[in-house]
Write a protein that holds these residues in place. Structure first.
Motif, PDB file in Angstrom:
ATOM      1  N   HIS B 186      41.081  73.874  77.780  1.00 45.95           N
ATOM      2  CA  HIS B 186      40.808  73.294  79.104  1.00 45.95           C
ATOM      3  C   HIS B 186      40.408  74.380  80.102  1.00 45.95           C
ATOM      4  O   HIS B 186      39.520  74.169  80.940  1.00 45.95           O
ATOM      5  N   VAL B 187      41.086  75.521  80.002  1.00 45.77           N
ATOM      6  CA  VAL B 187      40.767  76.613  80.923  1.00 45.77           C
ATOM      7  C   VAL B 187      39.343  77.111  80.663  1.00 45.77           C
ATOM      8  O   VAL B 187      38.570  77.354  81.598  1.00 45.77           O
ATOM      9  N   LEU B 188      38.994  77.234  79.386  1.00 44.10           N
ATOM     10  CA  LEU B 188      37.634  77.674  79.043  1.00 44.10           C
ATOM     11  C   LEU B 188      36.595  76.686  79.574  1.00 44.10           C
ATOM     12  O   LEU B 188      35.564  77.077  80.121  1.00 44.10           O
ATOM     13  N   ASP B 189      36.904  75.391  79.426  1.00 47.74           N
ATOM     14  CA  ASP B 189      35.974  74.375  79.944  1.00 47.74           C
ATOM     15  C   ASP B 189      35.833  74.502  81.457  1.00 47.74           C
ATOM     16  O   ASP B 189      34.728  74.432  81.994  1.00 47.74           O
ATOM     17  N   ALA B 190      36.976  74.702  82.121  1.00 47.53           N
ATOM     18  CA  ALA B 190      36.943  74.865  83.579  1.00 47.53           C
ATOM     19  C   ALA B 190      36.075  76.062  83.942  1.00 47.53           C
ATOM     20  O   ALA B 190      35.233  76.003  84.848  1.00 47.53           O
ATOM     21  N   LYS B 191      36.269  77.153  83.196  1.00 45.23           N
ATOM     22  CA  LYS B 191      35.487  78.363  83.483  1.00 45.23           C
ATOM     23  C   LYS B 191      34.002  78.132  83.270  1.00 45.23           C
ATOM     24  O   LYS B 191      33.176  78.618  84.041  1.00 45.23           O
ATOM     25  N   SER B 192      33.682  77.394  82.225  1.00 42.68           N
ATOM     26  CA  SER B 192      32.242  77.218  81.973  1.00 42.68           C
ATOM     27  C   SER B 192      31.612  76.310  83.031  1.00 42.68           C
ATOM     28  O   SER B 192      30.450  76.484  83.382  1.00 42.68           O
TER      29      SER B 192
END
Ligand code: FE2
Ligand code: FE2
Lengths: 245, 202
Positions: B186-192
């Motif tokens: 989820h954090v990676l998705d938020a970052k992208s």
């Protein structure tokens, strides 16, 4: 903004309400969303003041591409003044709303979203695999006005009918029907103009199998409260401003 | 000149980030439950798994910090999305004011444009600062998840040294791995989402 799942089977119904960031003097509204497969319908998406809360709350549950349809029961600002914003974040969506109001609602901004006018007699809309019905509720209070019925979930979205004026932090569900009537009385007597239209509507919706009735303001009716509301509304004299002026 | 990102895209992005972090904080609560369970097991096992006491306390602390941070980021991204919508409305207003000026030049309107543009600049600066700090907080939560993977490794190691608690400890290690991985995703998705905004042109 509070979000709650109201029905969860092959498709879902959500309620979004009680936004703590809403400015005090604007009326509190309940927004609803039906999700079926990769499509979804947002019912009475609300005013421009709650747009950002609505957007972020919806995206908790579905990605933005899946917000495919909007429904506006009538032309009021608390229902759809956010349209100009939705028009830019979901440009490929469709808006279903009374056709009679097209020239008025377009004032909120509708350059990209496809305007789909519902004719006076009502109609149907398929969201994913779910078929929803537009139930005419004209003159209650708006002269062209629709409710939405879901025969599978047995849910009736009833717009301003069943509305109550209440403090921001009140519960989403009715706890005591009798005391709740006090919070509904003035709203219905003053905003609803016609006893004839009321009788018309009652006759129509009493034939539907309804387990939950969802108003755009106030609290949700469950089970026998739906019938209790109809009896209460039937006995209520509306259009009172004529007597008072 | 300070960069100005499209307010429409900014509003969508911050709402998307808020959504990801809402889901992440739900999982963080599960992680915290796993942490509490591990403390209970360590307590029961007593001296047999003495090495785990410190690590399970560390883990419980980490899980709580993760919940807090995820909720904090969720809150900040909601603020940012309000800000983006506010900027959007100001931009729209300025556009209309310019149109009005073109049709009929007016001094008062010119003043309003001036004031609104100052507000725009201010809110744009705040937006840029907030979105950067959001990035660094996402970074931080990612580090927590790395640490949590290390905890899982220790659990596995310790598991090999006990008979009685081996199964439980291994299960826990797996749980920690799964939850941490989900949060990280989820954090990676938020970052992208943020990267896409920062790389976009108006
Ligand atoms: Fe209304
Ligand atoms: Fe209303």
């Amino acid at each position: 903004m509070e979000a709650k799942l109201l029905f969860d089977d092959k498709h879902q119904w959500y309620v979004f309400a009680r936004d703590p960031d809403k400015p005090d003097k604007i009326i509190d509204t309940n927004q609803y969303m039906v999700v079926s497969g990769k499509e979804s319908l947002v019912l009475d998406p609300g005013g421009i003041e709650i747009f950002s809360s609505m957007l972020s709350t919806i995206l908790k549950f579905i990605p933005i591409e899946q917000v495919t349809h909007l429904f506006a029961s009538h032309q009021d600002p608390d229902i759809i003044s956010s349209l100009g914003m939705w028009d830019q974040v979901i440009p490929h969506a469709k808006l279903y709303t009374p056709g009679l109001w097209e020239g008025f609602i377009r004032h909120f901004g509708c350059e990209n979203i496809e305007f789909c006018g519902i004719e006076d007699g009502g109609g149907e809309l398929k969201i994913g695999e779910t078929v929803l019905q537009f139930i005419p509720a004209h003159y209650l209070h708006s002269s062209a006005n629709f409710h939405v019925y879901d025969p599978v979930a047995k849910i009736l979205f009833s717009g301003d009918i069943g509305a109550a004026l209440e403090p921001q932090d009140s519960s989403l569900f009715i706890e005591n029907f009798d005391t709740h009537c006090d919070k509904m009385r003035f709203f219905h007597q003053r905003w609803m103009p016609s006893n004839e239209a009321k009788a018309h509507w009652l006759n129509r919706v009493r034939k539907l199998d309804i387990e939950m009735m969802l108003p755009q303001h106030g609290r949700i009716f469950r089970g026998k409260e739906v019938g209790q509301f109809m009896d209460w509304f039937e006995a209520l004299n509306v259009g009172i401003a004529l007597d008072n002026s | 000149m300070v960069k100005e990102y499209s307010p429409v895209k900014s509003a969508i992005t911050s709402s998307q980030v808020a959504g990801e972090l809402y889901r992440a904080s739900g999982i963080a609560r599960q992680l915290s439950l796993a942490a509490k369970n591990s403390q209970a097991v360590v307590h029961r096992a007593g001296s047999k798994v003495a090495g785990l006491k410190v690590i399970s306390e560390y883990f419980a602390d980490l899980a709580l910090k993760t919940i807090k941070l995820a909720e904090e980021i969720n809150r900040i991204s909601l603020d940012i999305s309000h800000m983006a919508v506010e900027r959007w409305r100001q931009n729209t207003l300025v556009g209309h004011l310019f149109d009005s000026q073109e049709k009929n030049e007016n001094e008062k309107v010119d003043q309003i444009i001036h004031v609104t543009k100052r507000k725009q600049l201010d809110i744009n600066n705040r937006f840029n600062i907030e979105i950067r700090s959001l990035e660094s907080q996402l970074e931080e939560i990612q580090q927590y998840m790395q640490a949590s993977r290390v905890v899982a490794v220790s659990f596995r190691l310790e598991a090999t040294q006990t008979d009685e608690y081996q199964g439980i400890l291994e299960d826990m290690a797996n749980n920690i791995d799964i939850f941490s991985e989900k949060i990280k995703q989820h954090v990676l998705d938020a970052k992208s989402h943020i990267d896409r905004l920062l790389m976009s042109n108006i």
